[in-house]
Design an enzyme around this catalytic site. Structure first.
Site, mmCIF file in Angstrom:
data_model
loop_
_atom_site.group_PDB
_atom_site.id
_atom_site.type_symbol
_atom_site.label_atom_id
_atom_site.label_comp_id
_atom_site.label_asym_id
_atom_site.label_seq_id
_atom_site.Cartn_x
_atom_site.Cartn_y
_atom_site.Cartn_z
ATOM 1 N N GLN A 80 1.509 11.981 25.608
ATOM 2 C CA GLN A 80 2.009 10.784 26.295
ATOM 3 C C GLN A 80 2.972 11.126 27.429
ATOM 4 O O GLN A 80 3.545 12.217 27.480
ATOM 5 C CB GLN A 80 2.707 9.870 25.292
ATOM 6 N N HIS A 81 3.151 10.159 28.304
ATOM 7 C CA HIS A 81 4.243 10.113 29.298
ATOM 8 C C HIS A 81 4.090 11.033 30.505
ATOM 9 O O HIS A 81 4.813 10.889 31.471
ATOM 10 C CB HIS A 81 5.606 10.414 28.663
ATOM 11 N N ASP A 243 -1.639 10.510 22.328
ATOM 12 C CA ASP A 243 -1.882 11.271 21.103
ATOM 13 C C ASP A 243 -1.339 10.565 19.869
ATOM 14 O O ASP A 243 -1.933 10.646 18.783
ATOM 15 C CB ASP A 243 -1.326 12.689 21.220
#
EC number: 2.7.1.17
Length: 496
Positions: A80-81, A243
């Site tokens: 992520q991110h 994820d």
């Protein structure tokens, strides 16, 4: 056949799943390089993910002994991110800054203030911006590399980027988009006004990908790539997700009552909710799920990333490290670790560093230091569970995933520290399995529910379970109190 992909921090994993037989037929992974630097810089080259996918895909299909022509759909999970900023030609303007990058702490603090503090963030986004989120990375690029920033034509996340490479389509779904910092997690839509605070020169309508629902396809595999991989020309690519969201699917955590806990590079604790959560604690991220619904989540930044630092310090392999942990007593004879080698998100300490406390001439042994770092990484997960409140308190079972879940001593430690029964799925690469399950759901959405697919493929491993032991639970209450005292003394984190 369905393909599940998990593009993580350390590697890209690919699994081949036969839904009819309810079996995983093949799996493979290929490692990535992580570029680290001063001030918390942690970046990767998106091209490395593609190279790893190509190799892992071929190896997994070979192991499965299947004809790629049998593949019907692919589902991609991604860390992520991460900021993947592309130019007009679809090329990255800068390396991907990752979830664990803390170089943007100052930009994040500035954004939180400009959005009206925690209350303003909660009102606009349903969560409070954290340094790891994508928003501060874009602001950092604007401040430090304006010439590259001006070339941005599209902002994607890692799994969105792999979907773009597979299909040529620039799309996103609510689960992974929740962690950008410019997405309204209550209303499930982009916040153009927030992006304007982050990047005022960018046109949100142009740079943000089109949103699709979790069960919708991102597109089909590009013809040239399909030929290269030996696929048919109509293979679907599912929406995919972060994820954590795909890991929840891969553990069957798509209805209330379960907790998924991941002992990966980072640590995550999540529990499904049918409604958005208005959290009392700013550290609870009200993310959307990639199965519909919501997935309130806590993320700590130092789990196997921390334990591997200590393991490598002593030149141990995994088996040797686990043996040292098992031979040290609960509490590591007074050694406490604050394992914040990557800074920390929960609690919010982006600039923190790691510490070993309570060392003396008797207890400074490799076994105690190994045990202390595992205990303290797990205490961080208990701290996160406590932040989730009723969502976690009502859980009858923790489903444990990630690399650390393979260790029997660590599984028992989680059970004893949380006071909750622990069990692992048979397929521990839950995010990759979640990608395959979502791919099957996308392909069969007119006739098959995600719940039925999870029932068919998410199997628990009774041999990888642990029940809390009353004497150990009591002992860990005292050791956890010592850890919380250390947090209070060194970082002013209150006990409540």
């Amino acid at each position: 056949m369905y393909i599940g992909v998990d593009c993580g921090t350390q590697s890209t994993k690919v699994v081949v799943v036969d839904v009819e037989a309810g079996r995983l037929l093949g799996e493979a992974s290929r490692a990535h390089r992580l570029d680290e630097g001063e001030n918390g810089r942690r970046e990767q080259q998106p091209g490395d993910w593609i190279a790893a996918f190509r190799e892992a895909f071929k190896a997994a299909v070979t192991q499965a002994r299947v004809d790629p022509q049998q593949v019907r759909a692919i589902g991609v999970s991604g860390q992520q991110h991460g900021m993947v900023a592309l130019d007009e030609a679809g090329e990255p303007v800068y390396p991907a800054k990752l979830w664990c990058d803390t170089e943007t702490a100052a930009e994040n603090a500035d954004l939180v203030a400009r959005l009206g503090g925690e209350a303003g963030c909660l009102e606009k986004l349903g969560l409070v911006l954290q340094t790891g989120y994508t928003a501060s990375k874009v602001a950092w690029l604007r401040a430090h590399h304006p010439e590259r920033y001006r070339r941005i034509a599209t902002l994607l996340l890692p799994h969105d980027y792999l979907n773009f490479w597979l299909t040529g389509e620039r799309v996103a779904e609510a689960g992974d988009a929740s962690g950008t910092g410019y997405f309204d997690t209550h209303r499930r839509c982009w916040r153009h006004d927030v992006l304007a605070e982050v990047a005022p020169e960018l046109d949100a309508e142009q740079v943000l990908p089109r949103l699709i629902e979790a069960e919708q396809p991102a597109g089909v595999v590009r013809p040239a790539l399909a030929r290269e991989l030996g696929l048919r020309d109509d293979v679907l690519v599912a929406s995919g997700g972060g994820d954590n969201m795909l890991g929840a699917i891969g553990t069957g955590n798509i209805a209330p009552g379960l907790v998924t806990l991941s002992l990966g590079t980072s640590g995550t604790v999540c529990a499904y909710s049918e409604r958005p959560v208005v959290a009392e604690d700013a550290m609870v991220a009200n993310f959307c799920a990639s199965s519909g619904g919501w997935l309130p989540l806590i993320c700590t930044m130092n789990v196997t990333s921390a334990t591997n630092r200590v393991r490598e310090l002593f030149g141990l392999d995994v088996a040797g490290f686990n043996e040292r942990v098992a031979h040290a007593p609960i509490g590591a004879e007074g050694v406490t670790t604050l394992p914040f080698f990557n800074g920390e998100r929960v609690p919010a300490l982006p600039q923190a560093t790691g510490s070993f406390l309570g060392l003396n001439s008797v207890n400074t042994t490799s076994a105690n230091l190994c045990r202390a770092v595992v205990e303290s990484a797990t205490f961080g997960m208990r701290y996160g569970l406590e932040r989730l409140g009723p969502l976690a308190e009502g859980a009858s079972q923790i489903r444990l995933i990630g690399g650390g879940a393979r260790s029997p001593v660590w599984r028992q430690m989680v059970a004893d520290i949380t006071g909750t029964p622990v069990v692992c799925p048979q397929i521990t690469d839950a995010a990759a399995l979640g990608g395959a399950l979502q791919a099957a759901w996308c392909d069969r959405r007119a006739t098959t529910s995600l719940a039925s697919l999870c029932e068919r493929l998410v199997h628990l491993d009774p041999g990888a379970s642990a029940e809390p032991q009353p004497a150990s639970v009591e002992a860990y209450h005292r050791v956890y109190a010592r850890y919380r005292d250390a947090l209070h003394r060194h970082h002013a984190i209150p006990h409540n």
